[in-house]
Design a protein around this motif. Structure first.
Motif, PDB file in Angstrom:
ATOM      1  N   GLY A  48     137.614 133.943  90.934  1.00 45.00           N
ATOM      2  CA  GLY A  48     136.145 133.679  91.743  1.00 45.00           C
ATOM      3  C   GLY A  48     136.154 132.162  92.485  1.00 45.00           C
ATOM      4  N   ILE A  49     135.179 131.773  93.033  1.00 43.50           N
ATOM      5  CA  ILE A  49     134.872 130.432  93.876  1.00 43.50           C
ATOM      6  C   ILE A  49     135.098 129.329  92.763  1.00 43.50           C
ATOM      7  CG2 ILE A  49     132.516 130.375  93.531  1.00 43.50           C
ATOM      8  CD1 ILE A  49     132.371 129.575  96.406  1.00 43.50           C
ATOM      9  N   ASP A  61     126.315 137.538  96.877  1.00 48.42           N
ATOM     10  CA  ASP A  61     125.872 136.182  96.414  1.00 48.42           C
ATOM     11  C   ASP A  61     124.528 135.608  96.951  1.00 48.42           C
ATOM     12  OD1 ASP A  61     127.829 136.282  94.488  1.00 48.42           O
ATOM     13  OD2 ASP A  61     129.148 135.033  95.756  1.00 48.42           O
ATOM     14  N   ASN A  62     124.238 135.787  98.015  1.00 50.01           N
ATOM     15  CA  ASN A  62     122.856 134.916  98.436  1.00 50.01           C
ATOM     16  C   ASN A  62     122.421 135.634  99.827  1.00 50.01           C
ATOM     17  OD1 ASN A  62     124.623 134.226 100.571  1.00 50.01           O
ATOM     18  ND2 ASN A  62     124.908 132.010  99.411  1.00 50.01           N
ATOM     19  N   THR A  63     121.201 135.239 100.036  1.00 47.34           N
ATOM     20  CA  THR A  63     120.646 135.703 101.192  1.00 47.34           C
ATOM     21  C   THR A  63     119.992 134.400 102.204  1.00 47.34           C
ATOM     22  OG1 THR A  63     119.704 137.509 100.352  1.00 47.34           O
ATOM     23  CG2 THR A  63     118.843 136.936 102.217  1.00 47.34           C
ATOM     24  N   VAL A  64     120.404 134.378 103.266  1.00 46.23           N
ATOM     25  CA  VAL A  64     120.309 132.891 104.125  1.00 46.23           C
ATOM     26  C   VAL A  64     119.596 133.284 105.527  1.00 46.23           C
ATOM     27  CG1 VAL A  64     121.456 130.956 105.163  1.00 46.23           C
ATOM     28  CG2 VAL A  64     122.522 132.252 102.957  1.00 46.23           C
ATOM     29  N   LYS A 122     131.101 134.506  93.633  1.00 45.77           N
ATOM     30  CA  LYS A 122     130.799 133.558  92.671  1.00 45.77           C
ATOM     31  C   LYS A 122     131.385 133.899  91.007  1.00 45.77           C
ATOM     32  CE  LYS A 122     126.298 131.167  92.814  1.00 45.77           C
ATOM     33  NZ  LYS A 122     125.035 130.905  92.335  1.00 45.77           N
ATOM     34  N   ASN A 123     131.515 135.200  90.926  1.00 47.34           N
ATOM     35  CA  ASN A 123     131.956 135.694  89.747  1.00 47.34           C
ATOM     36  C   ASN A 123     133.135 136.283  89.732  1.00 47.34           C
ATOM     37  OD1 ASN A 123     129.541 134.954  88.162  1.00 47.34           O
ATOM     38  ND2 ASN A 123     128.586 136.308  89.332  1.00 47.34           N
ATOM     39  N   ARG A 128     124.737 141.228  93.965  1.00 45.20           N
ATOM     40  CA  ARG A 128     125.124 140.984  92.512  1.00 45.20           C
ATOM     41  C   ARG A 128     124.081 141.197  91.562  1.00 45.20           C
ATOM     42  NH1 ARG A 128     124.056 135.555  93.481  1.00 45.20           N
ATOM     43  NH2 ARG A 128     123.680 134.335  91.395  1.00 45.20           N
ATOM     44  N   TYR A 129     122.693 141.143  92.148  1.00 49.76           N
ATOM     45  CA  TYR A 129     121.740 141.054  91.316  1.00 49.76           C
ATOM     46  C   TYR A 129     121.208 142.596  91.433  1.00 49.76           C
ATOM     47  CZ  TYR A 129     121.383 136.240  90.059  1.00 49.76           C
ATOM     48  OH  TYR A 129     121.632 134.988  89.546  1.00 49.76           O
TER      49      TYR A 129
END
Length: 463
Positions: free
Chosen positions: A298-299, A123-126, A345-346, A76-77
């Protein structure tokens, strides 16, 4: 939590350690409602001097621990021209750093009998490791090193570019399921950061420069953009002190909040999708594979939780409404079918996916499916099916609460998406309060034929 397909929701929402469950006394532990279940989680939450959040839960049953590091950066970024940067960068985090040769991280994990991996989402990196307790200090050192000192060696960078491109071919270009999923995301989330794939467009991956990736790394791989979760046989106070010593000295990114505020503007996530729409894509599927999708919230919304229930009722298991209608009846039309509520998220998407049997007419089936969906809000959403879904949640609540890794994922996901690992208490109450009226309401609101995208992949479609 309703951020992905139903099974993933269960595994991430309802995971903990078996010795951390309490039920009301003198009751059969499987006879109560969800609201009667309580996680007695002993978690220490701290924030380091540079802003990194830390969650630690001790479990001394075995001399092992799991460590999860969540970075608030995902697809998303990214912008057109930089798609795939986050996933590509995830690969590079296992390569050479300023003080460690390439392969140091993986070799240390494997030589001590552990395992590690990573994943990237929109939404993220884990990143996560499962290792013996005596390695805790070295693991923290390794995490600190790759948070601060990645080098992006030119030769390794180019080799990994080819690895990513091959991964893309395998997952999308040569996979009917990948093709249809990517087409769904592009259609439903057109013009938004979610309208593509996490791996990125092939053109962008081919042209991404080391300089651009290093800029991306410096922007987002900062301690004040990370959450670290440690679960297992560790000493909380000692670990926090060591984290402050090793990671607390890494400089925070003072410009991060402003950057993220810009990238998370609501205007970026307003879809330009033109619905309803029917799309046909040429692919390798011997019989037509399809997805029927609808924009969804969204969430973290109550409607999202209700859509979780609807997904289970319509397409989870042999007794689900769509399976009985199209797969196991006397005149089956499908080889398989399932439903899922994928929340981000969105934004979000509710979708139904399946594959036709040979000689079943695709256009006639589509019309039949749409009619069944319109009837399902009343025919499928019954008190019995809502209760069955609650029972599924209850069973999974117990069956998934086994490991340090499970608890690490559970704590990290809740802290990441909601800012509070205790969010599950509210979620369980919402799930427990779910009723027929709430599920029917979201069914009628979101599963409208005017908002539908029907996409199929088949070798007989035109190229």
């Amino acid at each position: 939590m309703s951020r992905s397909v139903y099974g993933m929701i269960l595994s991430l929402l309802l995971v903990s350690c078996t010795n951390m469950i309490e039920t009301k006394k003198n009751e059969n532990k499987f006879a109560g409602s969800l609201s009667e279940l309580n996680l007695n989680l002993e978690v220490t939450k701290r924030t380091l001097s540079n802003g990194m959040k830390v969650l630690i839960s001790e479990n001394h049953k075995l001399p092992i621990f799991s460590l999860y590091t969540y970075y608030d950066v995902g697809g998303r970024y990214e912008y057109p021209g930089t798609t795939g940067s986050t996933h590509f960068l995830e690969h590079m985090l296992f390569k050479k750093t300023k003080n460690n040769p390439a392969g140091t991280f993986s070799k240390f994990i494997e030589s001590n009998g552990g395992n590690s991996n990573a994943y990237t989402t929109f939404d993220n990196t884990v990143y996560y490791e499962n290792v013996p307790s005596y390695t805790i200090e070295e693991i923290i050192k390794l995490e600190a090193e790759r948070m601060e000192n990645l080098e992006l060696e030119p030769e390794a960078f180019e080799k990994e570019r080819q690895v990513v491109l091959e991964e893309r071919k395998m997952r999308y270009e040569n996979s009917p399921r990948g093709q249809i999923f990517q087409a769904m995301m592009k259609t439903i989330f057109e013009g938004t950061p979610y309208g593509g794939s996490v791996i990125g467009d092939a053109k962008d991956v081919k042209n991404l420069s080391r300089e651009k990736m290093m800029e991306f790394y410096k922007d987002f791989y900062a301690p004040n953009n990370a959450i670290m979760v440690i679960v297992g046989d560790v000493d909380t106070n000692a670990v926090i002190d060591y984290l402050e010593d090793q990671i607390g000295k890494i400089k925070a990114n003072d410009k991060l909040d402003a950057l993220k505020a810009k990238l998370d503007q609501k205007s970026r996530y307003i879809s330009k999708a033109k619905l309803p729409v029917v799309k046909k894509i040429h692919g390798q599927s011997a019989t037509p594979m399809f997805t029927l999708s609808y924009p969804a919230p969204g969430i973290g919304t109550e409607e999202g939780y209700a859509l979780d229930f609807l997904a289970s009722i319509l397409g989870t298991g042999a007794s689900s409404y769509l399976t009985q209608t199209f797969v196991t009846n006397r005149r089956p039309k499908l080889e398989s079918i399932y439903a899922a509520n994928y929340t981000l998220k969105n934004s979000g998407v509710f979708f139904i996916q399946g594959q036709l049997l040979d000689k079943v007419n695709l256009n006639k089936f589509r019309r039949s499916l749409m009619k069944s969906i319109s009837k399902s809000c009343h025919q499928a959403v019954t008190e019995r099916n809502v209760q069955k879904t609650k029972n599924i949640l209850l069973v999974n609540y117990y069956s998934n609460i086994q490991t340090n890794a499970g608890l690490g994922s559970f704590l990290g996901s809740n802290e990441f998406f909601y800012g509070d690992y205790k969010k599950y208490e509210e979620e369980l109450a919402i799930y427990n309060s779910m009723d027929v009226e709430k599920v029917r309401a979201v069914c009628q609101k979101y599963l409208s034929p005017k908002k539908a995208a029907f996409i199929s992949v088949w070798k007989k479609h035109r190229k």
